[in-house]
Design a protein around this motif. Structure first.
Motif, PDB file in Angstrom:
ATOM      1  N   ALA A  72       3.225  -3.974   7.923  1.00 24.19           N
ATOM      2  CA  ALA A  72       4.208  -3.063   8.505  1.00 24.19           C
ATOM      3  C   ALA A  72       4.159  -1.703   7.831  1.00 24.19           C
ATOM      4  O   ALA A  72       4.201  -0.656   8.489  1.00 24.19           O
ATOM      5  CB  ALA A  72       5.608  -3.672   8.396  1.00 24.19           C
ATOM      6  N   LEU A  73       4.054  -1.692   6.505  1.00 24.78           N
ATOM      7  CA  LEU A  73       3.986  -0.429   5.770  1.00 24.78           C
ATOM      8  C   LEU A  73       2.716   0.336   6.100  1.00 24.78           C
ATOM      9  O   LEU A  73       2.730   1.555   6.298  1.00 24.78           O
ATOM     10  CB  LEU A  73       4.067  -0.712   4.265  1.00 24.78           C
ATOM     11  CG  LEU A  73       4.077   0.515   3.343  1.00 24.78           C
ATOM     12  CD1 LEU A  73       5.266   1.409   3.667  1.00 24.78           C
ATOM     13  CD2 LEU A  73       4.117   0.076   1.881  1.00 24.78           C
ATOM     14  N   LYS A  74       1.594  -0.369   6.197  1.00 20.41           N
ATOM     15  CA  LYS A  74       0.320   0.285   6.542  1.00 20.41           C
ATOM     16  C   LYS A  74       0.382   0.925   7.923  1.00 20.41           C
ATOM     17  O   LYS A  74      -0.085   2.049   8.121  1.00 20.41           O
ATOM     18  CB  LYS A  74      -0.820  -0.740   6.500  1.00 20.41           C
ATOM     19  CG  LYS A  74      -1.197  -1.208   5.096  1.00 20.41           C
ATOM     20  CD  LYS A  74      -2.342  -2.204   5.175  1.00 20.41           C
ATOM     21  CE  LYS A  74      -2.776  -2.662   3.793  1.00 20.41           C
ATOM     22  NZ  LYS A  74      -3.876  -3.663   3.859  1.00 20.41           N
ATOM     23  N   ARG A  76      17.667  -5.431   7.251  1.00 20.59           N
ATOM     24  CA  ARG A  76      16.372  -5.109   6.646  1.00 20.59           C
ATOM     25  C   ARG A  76      15.268  -5.500   7.623  1.00 20.59           C
ATOM     26  O   ARG A  76      15.479  -6.252   8.561  1.00 20.59           O
ATOM     27  CB  ARG A  76      16.197  -5.858   5.337  1.00 20.59           C
ATOM     28  CG  ARG A  76      16.118  -7.364   5.468  1.00 20.59           C
ATOM     29  CD  ARG A  76      16.014  -8.040   4.115  1.00 20.59           C
ATOM     30  NE  ARG A  76      15.768  -9.470   4.225  1.00 20.59           N
ATOM     31  CZ  ARG A  76      16.690 -10.387   4.439  1.00 20.59           C
ATOM     32  NH1 ARG A  76      17.958 -10.013   4.567  1.00 20.59           N
ATOM     33  NH2 ARG A  76      16.379 -11.663   4.530  1.00 20.59           N
ATOM     34  N   ARG A  77      14.071  -4.975   7.378  1.00 19.07           N
ATOM     35  CA  ARG A  77      12.943  -5.299   8.246  1.00 19.07           C
ATOM     36  C   ARG A  77      12.545  -6.763   8.049  1.00 19.07           C
ATOM     37  O   ARG A  77      12.498  -7.260   6.929  1.00 19.07           O
ATOM     38  CB  ARG A  77      11.771  -4.372   7.924  1.00 19.07           C
ATOM     39  CG  ARG A  77      10.589  -4.532   8.862  1.00 19.07           C
ATOM     40  CD  ARG A  77       9.511  -3.494   8.573  1.00 19.07           C
ATOM     41  NE  ARG A  77       9.950  -2.147   8.892  1.00 19.07           N
ATOM     42  CZ  ARG A  77       9.169  -1.073   8.812  1.00 19.07           C
ATOM     43  NH1 ARG A  77       7.928  -1.188   8.400  1.00 19.07           N
ATOM     44  NH2 ARG A  77       9.633   0.114   9.120  1.00 19.07           N
ATOM     45  N   ALA A 134       3.063   1.946   9.542  1.00 18.60           N
ATOM     46  CA  ALA A 134       3.975   3.091   9.507  1.00 18.60           C
ATOM     47  C   ALA A 134       3.315   4.320   8.892  1.00 18.60           C
ATOM     48  O   ALA A 134       3.612   5.456   9.278  1.00 18.60           O
ATOM     49  CB  ALA A 134       5.239   2.723   8.728  1.00 18.60           C
ATOM     50  N   ARG A 135       2.386   4.098   7.935  1.00 16.99           N
ATOM     51  CA  ARG A 135       1.678   5.226   7.287  1.00 16.99           C
ATOM     52  C   ARG A 135       0.497   5.712   8.113  1.00 16.99           C
ATOM     53  O   ARG A 135      -0.206   6.631   7.706  1.00 16.99           O
ATOM     54  CB  ARG A 135       1.201   4.807   5.901  1.00 16.99           C
ATOM     55  CG  ARG A 135       2.320   4.605   4.890  1.00 16.99           C
ATOM     56  CD  ARG A 135       1.775   4.565   3.483  1.00 16.99           C
ATOM     57  NE  ARG A 135       0.781   3.519   3.303  1.00 16.99           N
ATOM     58  CZ  ARG A 135       0.852   2.558   2.378  1.00 16.99           C
ATOM     59  NH1 ARG A 135       1.901   2.516   1.574  1.00 16.99           N
ATOM     60  NH2 ARG A 135      -0.089   1.652   2.271  1.00 16.99           N
ATOM     61  N   ASP A 142       1.860  -6.678   3.809  1.00 14.65           N
ATOM     62  CA  ASP A 142       2.112  -5.237   3.776  1.00 14.65           C
ATOM     63  C   ASP A 142       1.688  -4.541   5.062  1.00 14.65           C
ATOM     64  O   ASP A 142       1.575  -3.299   5.093  1.00 14.65           O
ATOM     65  CB  ASP A 142       1.382  -4.610   2.591  1.00 14.65           C
ATOM     66  CG  ASP A 142      -0.131  -4.846   2.642  1.00 14.65           C
ATOM     67  OD1 ASP A 142      -0.571  -5.716   3.421  1.00 14.65           O
ATOM     68  OD2 ASP A 142      -0.867  -4.152   1.903  1.00 14.65           O
ATOM     69  N   MET A 196      10.167  -0.452  12.456  1.00 15.57           N
ATOM     70  CA  MET A 196      11.529  -0.176  12.021  1.00 15.57           C
ATOM     71  C   MET A 196      12.518  -0.766  13.027  1.00 15.57           C
ATOM     72  O   MET A 196      12.191  -0.967  14.191  1.00 15.57           O
ATOM     73  CB  MET A 196      11.740   1.327  11.857  1.00 15.57           C
ATOM     74  CG  MET A 196      11.656   2.130  13.141  1.00 15.57           C
ATOM     75  SD  MET A 196      12.011   3.881  12.889  1.00 15.57           S
ATOM     76  CE  MET A 196      10.559   4.403  12.000  1.00 15.57           C
ATOM     77  N   ALA A 216       4.710   9.036   7.189  1.00 14.20           N
ATOM     78  CA  ALA A 216       5.375   8.147   8.139  1.00 14.20           C
ATOM     79  C   ALA A 216       6.467   8.886   8.901  1.00 14.20           C
ATOM     80  O   ALA A 216       6.622   8.720  10.119  1.00 14.20           O
ATOM     81  CB  ALA A 216       5.954   6.938   7.406  1.00 14.20           C
TER      82      ALA A 216
END
Length: 826
Positions: free
Chosen positions: A541-543, A500-501, A545-546, A539, A514, A3
């Motif tokens: 947002a995390l996916k 926080r997000r 970003a990765r 999840d 972000m 990321a």
């Protein structure tokens, strides 16, 4: 780690240079959106200070705080700033900042156009402020009614500042609307069909289309009035065949839709924030979309609502009164949907919700008085009194300012990366709410007591004094609330901890990045399967970003985002948008030079900036395109897509469609003015019409037909693997242009002699301009074809050229027919 690597790689591509160079050349939508909002808020504060001076003058009878001339400038600049330099640019800035994030995209399709809009807005606004500093600010009202704003009654350059400055700002609004419509229809996350779009996107789609259709009549009216003031062309002079009411028609064809243009984006904010605050989904998504579409449609049938007292026939009064009342239905649908959402959910009284409650109270009050002034007998009594001032402010402040203040707190983390910590915002809300109602509610009363608007003083003994004094006190309470709001936001920005997000646990895509958002928005683009993707995929947002979405790996230094099918949201192609450039700045400067030369009466030098704009436009287009076929490229998830250079409906085609939509609205307004004067104005038709000629009409129509057929033949040759035959449409356009120029040179009479000859001259000028523009487009196609930019798969440029050629031919042919045929039949 992946990321972080993606973040650095994308920032290198999408970021702006540091220092002054980056400031002048950036085309990033996040930066430009923030600039627009901050600048609009500064103009809001300036307009507010002018309002406080107005209220200080009216607080007591016979006040000498400001004389009549200064007072005229004060209320004219207050209205102009609030309507043209605050409200519209504020929601444009918010849309520029937020829409790509909501739609799961990285930028707008035309970032350079976004930057051009910003610079035009800034320079146009500065023109108006300079007039105020020099003491020659516009003083004929923010509506510039003729004949008050005509040369005999406004001999200075005060009105010229308004006409030229506002036209400059309106150009900014038009280009921004083109960008917004194209983005919403084409630049969305894959899978986001129209029925899965966030409601705010629907609101902005309708708003931007209304801007494309509603702003051109005002631009036309401003041009006609400036031509009358500068050269004596009598469009509004009744003694020479003009009619001052033509200005009112053109102005309110813009002015009444503008009320809804201002309201709808704010209503979109309400529809976005409210379900989050109520912890539920919005009630009646489809009904709200239908109501927004209906509101946009109905708003164009209400302009005479503002002209009930000018002598309109009774049948027209009845029609427009009914239409003005009917518009309450789609507005009521939205309000009941919002109430139902609150009823179905569990509302939490956070600060954004507090401002939404203030919006409900104030806007409903404004809507009720709107129904009152839609009734003709009541309007005859209340027209031009302070009752109308109160109604206007309840609708526009309640319908726009309160939702935008809610937006400031709701998206505070997005704008600043900080969470709200201090509690001054609640006190600021109550000061704003109480101060606003104290100021403007009492204006209803004093209006019903007969106080007219736009007066700088009044005598004692009329029963107005106490109400005016309390109203003025309320305005200062309101100002204190705004000041506290600024202090609160400043404290949050400089001292509050990082947020926080997704602090509100919302379901829309702007929270899947972000905070504050990076220049590229999202490291990889999502696929959307419902209206609240973050709710169904916690999840996500995390996916993203990765790099687990589309276009996760940067390549070739390209700024890539995805385009989709307009209705289904099916993946269409890769859109590669231009990077940072100084072209928008130079284009705005050259355009501004033209307006300044007009203002200073340097008419003989005005062709120079126009030639400069042609050169810049050529350079603008020449920076695009590709000399080699690329073919399908991988985009992730095992899928491939073509680049926009190799599809038939690239962003340039869509942008051209919407630019020409606004252009057609301008031309339609011009034809309306011609028909209106022919049927309504005195001394029509004039004793001497244009000298009609069948030969020139025949030559022009034959040339237009050759251009239309030739451009299609040229495009077909390129698709079949040959070279473009641009010389054929060039020859046809040259014949049409020759016929138009011959009409001006040999068939027309001095435009100063009669309004007929003046408006015929404008129509001929319009036809010549667009035929010449089509000639330039075809010449560009010819040069590019010889340079190797076209192939069977890269032929979209010819399709775009066909659009401009067809429009130039159509308008040129219509102008020839409407000018020659009446003369031939006379």
């Amino acid at each position: 780690m992946k990321a972080l690597r993606l973040h650095r790689a994308f920032e290198q591509i999408w970021g702006s240079p540091k220092g002054w160079r980056g400031t002048l050349t950036t085309v990033n939508h996040t930066t430009l959106g923030k600039r627009l909002m901050i600048t609009a808020f500064i103009f809001f504060l300036i307009g507010g200070l002018l309002a406080m001076v107005i209220r200080a003058q009216l607080a007591t009878p016979g006040s000498a705080f400001a004389g009549p001339e200064v007072y005229n400038q004060l209320f004219t600049m207050h209205g102009s700033i609030m309507m043209f330099l605050f409200a519209i640019p504020m929601f444009e800035g918010f849309a520029i900042y937020m829409l790509p994030k909501l739609l799961g995209a990285r930028d707008f399709p035309f970032p350079r156009l976004t930057a051009l809009g910003w610079w035009c807005y800034l320079f146009g606004g500065i023109m108006l402020l300079v007039s105020m500093v020099l003491g020659v600010a516009p003083d004929s009202g923010w509506f510039m009614y003729t004949p008050l704003s005509s040369k005999p009654f406004s001999p200075g350059i005060n009105s010229d500042f308004w006409l030229l400055g506002i036209t400059f700002v309106e150009i900014s609004a038009i280009v921004t609307a083109v960008d917004i419509v194209t983005a919403i229809l084409k630049v969305r996350a894959p899978g986001m069909s129209l029925d899965k779009m966030p409601l705010f996107a629907w609101y902005m789609l309708v708003t931007a289309m209304m801007m494309l259709l509603g702003f051109p009549p005002l631009i036309l009216g401003s041009i006609l009035l400036e031509l009358e003031r500068a050269f004596g062309w009598p469009f509004f002079d009744a003694a020479r065949g003009g009619d001052s009411l033509l200005w009112q028609h053109l102005f309110w064809l813009f002015g009444h839709p503008e009320v809804y243009i201002i309201f709808l984006p704010a209503a979109g904010v309400v529809s976005t924030i409210l379900p989050v605050m109520a912890r539920t989904k919005i009630l009646g998504y489809g009904w709200i979309v239908g109501a927004v579409l209906a509101l946009g449609f109905l708003s164009f049938g209400l302009w005479v609502h503002h002209m009930f007292t000018v002598g309109i026939p009774h049948m027209a009064l009845a029609f427009f009164s009914a239409a003005s009342t009917l518009v309450a239905i789609p507005t009521g649908v939205q309000i009941f949907a919002w109430i139902g959402t609150l009823w179905a959910g569990r509302p939490q009284m956070h600060l954004p919700m507090l401002y939404l409650m203030g919006f409900f109270f104030v806007f409903v009050m404004g809507g009720l008085t709107g129904v009152m002034v839609a009734v003709v007998p009541f309007d005859w009594q209340a027209h031009d009194t302070y009752f109308v001032v109160a109604h206007l402010h309840y609708v526009l402040v309640g319908g726009f300012v309160f939702p935008m203040l809610a937006a400031a707190y709701y998206w505070l983390g997005h704008f600043t990366g900080r969470q709200r910590q201090y509690r001054l915002g609640v006190t600021a809300f109550w000061l704003i709410f109480i101060g606003f109602n104290l100021t403007f509610f009492l204006m209803h009363v004093v209006g019903l007591l007969g106080q007219p608007r736009r007066i700088e003083t009044y005598p004692e003994g009329l029963g107005w004094t106490g109400y005016n004094l309390l109203s003025s006190v309320g305005s200062f309470v309101l100002a204190m609330g705004i000041a506290l709001f600024i202090i609160d936001l400043s404290l949050q920005y400089f001292h509050a901890p990082k947020t926080r997000r997704n602090p509100w646990k919302a379901g829309t895509l702007e929270w899947a990045m972000m905070l504050p958002s990076p220049s590229y928005n999202i490291a990889s683009l999502p696929r959307v399967d419902d209206r609240d993707p973050l709710e169904s995929q916690p999840d996500l947002a995390l996916k993203l970003a990765r790099g687990e979405g589309y276009l996760a790996e940067p390549r070739y230094g390209w700024r890539e985002t995805l385009a989709v099918n307009t209705t289904s949201g099916r993946l269409d192609h890769i859109m590669i948008v231009p990077g940072n450039t100084s072209l928008p700045l130079w284009t705005a400067l050259v355009t501004g030079t033209f307006f300044v030369m007009m203002l200073l009466k340097l008419y003989w030098f005005t062709p120079l900036p126009l030639i400069g704009l042609v050169v810049l436009g050529w350079r603008w287009a020449a920076a695009l395109g590709q000399k080699e076929d690329i073919g399908p490229l991988p985009i992730g998830h095992g899928e491939t897509a073509l680049t926009h250079w190799e599809v038939q409906d690239p962003p340039g085609w869509w942008g051209s469609v919407f630019v020409l939509t606004a252009d057609a609205a301008f031309f339609g307004s011009l034809l309306f003015g011609y028909a209106y004067l022919w049927t309504i104005a005195p001394a029509w038709p004039p004793p001497q019409l244009l000298d009609g000629s069948l030969i020139e009409v025949a030559i022009g129509l034959a040339g237009g037909a050759l251009a239309v057929l030739g451009t299609r033949w040229s495009a077909r040759k390129v698709r079949d693997g040959g070279a473009a035959a641009a010389l054929v449409p060039l020859a046809g356009l040259a014949l049409l242009l020759l016929a138009l120029i011959a009409t001006v040179a040999f068939r027309s009479y001095p435009p100063t002699s009669h309004a007929y000859h003046a408006i015929v001259a404008v129509m001929l000028g319009y036809g010549i301009f667009h035929t010449a523009l089509a000639l330039v487009v075809q010449a560009f196609v010819h040069v590019r074809d010889r340079a190797g930019y076209h192939s069977p798969s890269r032929s979209a440029a010819l399709r775009i050229a066909t659009l401009w050629t067809d429009y130039g031919v159509a308008t040129g042919a219509i102008v020839l027919l409407v000018t020659h045929v009446p003369a031939l039949l006379a």
